[in-house]
Write an enzyme that holds these catalytic residues in place. Structure first.
Site, mmCIF file in Angstrom:
data_model
loop_
_atom_site.group_PDB
_atom_site.id
_atom_site.type_symbol
_atom_site.label_atom_id
_atom_site.label_comp_id
_atom_site.label_asym_id
_atom_site.label_seq_id
_atom_site.Cartn_x
_atom_site.Cartn_y
_atom_site.Cartn_z
ATOM 1 N N ASP A 67 -17.729 76.544 -20.824
ATOM 2 C CA ASP A 67 -17.548 77.978 -21.036
ATOM 3 C C ASP A 67 -17.724 78.365 -22.494
ATOM 4 O OD1 ASP A 67 -15.251 76.645 -21.837
ATOM 5 O OD2 ASP A 67 -13.949 77.577 -20.365
ATOM 6 N N ASN A 136 -1.593 78.424 -16.071
ATOM 7 C CA ASN A 136 -1.650 79.154 -14.796
ATOM 8 C C ASN A 136 -2.604 78.476 -13.796
ATOM 9 O OD1 ASN A 136 -4.159 79.703 -15.828
ATOM 10 N ND2 ASN A 136 -3.910 81.919 -15.954
ATOM 11 N N HIS A 138 -5.759 77.565 -14.411
ATOM 12 C CA HIS A 138 -7.194 77.848 -14.543
ATOM 13 C C HIS A 138 -7.976 76.607 -14.965
ATOM 14 C CE1 HIS A 138 -6.682 79.313 -19.014
ATOM 15 N NE2 HIS A 138 -7.148 78.089 -19.017
ATOM 16 N N GLU A 143 -9.895 82.090 -13.669
ATOM 17 C CA GLU A 143 -8.481 82.461 -13.652
ATOM 18 C C GLU A 143 -8.009 82.663 -12.207
ATOM 19 O OE1 GLU A 143 -6.756 82.468 -16.331
ATOM 20 O OE2 GLU A 143 -7.852 83.315 -18.029
#
Ligand code: F6R
Length: 240
Positions: A67, A136, A138, A143
């Site tokens: 990314d 979380n 991801h 996400e």
């Protein structure tokens, strides 16, 4: 999923580097899927050490990163391109022309994502993909959401990710609000995956991933679809 629980971050990093080095020795012209963030820094240090010791050669290696922020220039010291140069590429004999990171400067980000997806399938799939995991759950910048994207795409960063990453920027306003990221399908196309986690802050996400269910509120749980995933973590991250 196979799990390897290590006593320390250093032990975890050495273990991950050994697995990557093994892939490189078996296939010198391999494709390495790489991640940024704080977690793999120790692994990259260990790969640099192995390279200096003459154990591994990057001359035929291609790399594809997960990314990149958008928009961001490669010269910005918070860009993932800059991170990869400083933490790995500048210290090994990789051909930088064969190191790929999504283009944070593209005029048309959707087009850049389609081009990156095509590139990953052309040079790849990755022989091994290195992943970190967000608190979380991801992976890449995928996400938690009710639906997850399959291919490389433009995504908005959640407020929690912007806040978590603000520590690296002058102010929270300077954190880019978008990113280009491989999708879940792009990540799953890798032949082998290692996912690294250290510290208690990752324990809930690691526990959810290891439940063996596909839950889009924990994108890392999608790794349960892959036949060759190794979770490498410290005792704190395995705490739950
Ligand atoms: C980075 C990436 C992210 C990180 C994750 C964990 O390329 O794709 O998913 O792996 O945010 O970040 P750290 O390692 O900083 O805790």
């Amino acid at each position: 999923m196979k799990t390897i629980v290590c006593k320390t971050y250093e032990e975890m990093s050495a273990c991950a580097a050994d697995i990557i080095a093994d892939v490189m020795k078996k296939k010198p012209a391999c494709v390495l899927g790489l991640a940024t963030g704080s977690t793999p820094v120790g692994t990259y240090k260990e790969l640099i050490r192995k390279h200096r010791a003459g154990e591994i050669d990057f001359s035929a290696v291609t790399t594809v990163n997960l990314d990149e922020y958008y928009p961001i220039s490669p010269e910005n010291d918070q860009s993932y391109r800059y991170f990869m140069n400083v933490n790995l590429f500048d210290h090994v004999n990789v051909d930088k022309a064969k190191t790929y990171v999504p283009d944070g400067t593209a005029a048309d980000p959707d087009e850049a994502c389609a081009a990156y997806e095509a590139l990953v399938s052309k040079v790849g799939p990755a022989d091994i993909q290195v992943l970190g995991i967000g608190q979380n759950g991801h992976i890449g910048f995928n996400e938690p959401d009710s639906a997850l994207e399959v291919a490389t795409h433009v995504t908005g960063l959640t407020d929690s990710t912007i806040r978590a990453n603000a520590r690296f920027f002058a102010s929270v306003e300077d954190v880019p609000t978008k990113a280009l990221t491989m999708g879940i399908g792009t990540i799953l196309s890798a032949k082998k995956i290692i996912i690294l986690a250290n510290g208690a802050a990752k324990a809930a996400a690691v526990a959810k991933m290891l439940e063996g269910k596909l839950d889009t509120s924990c994108p890392a749980s999608m790794l349960n679809l892959h036949a060759d995933v190794t979770v490498i973590c410290d005792e704190a991250a395995m705490g739950q």
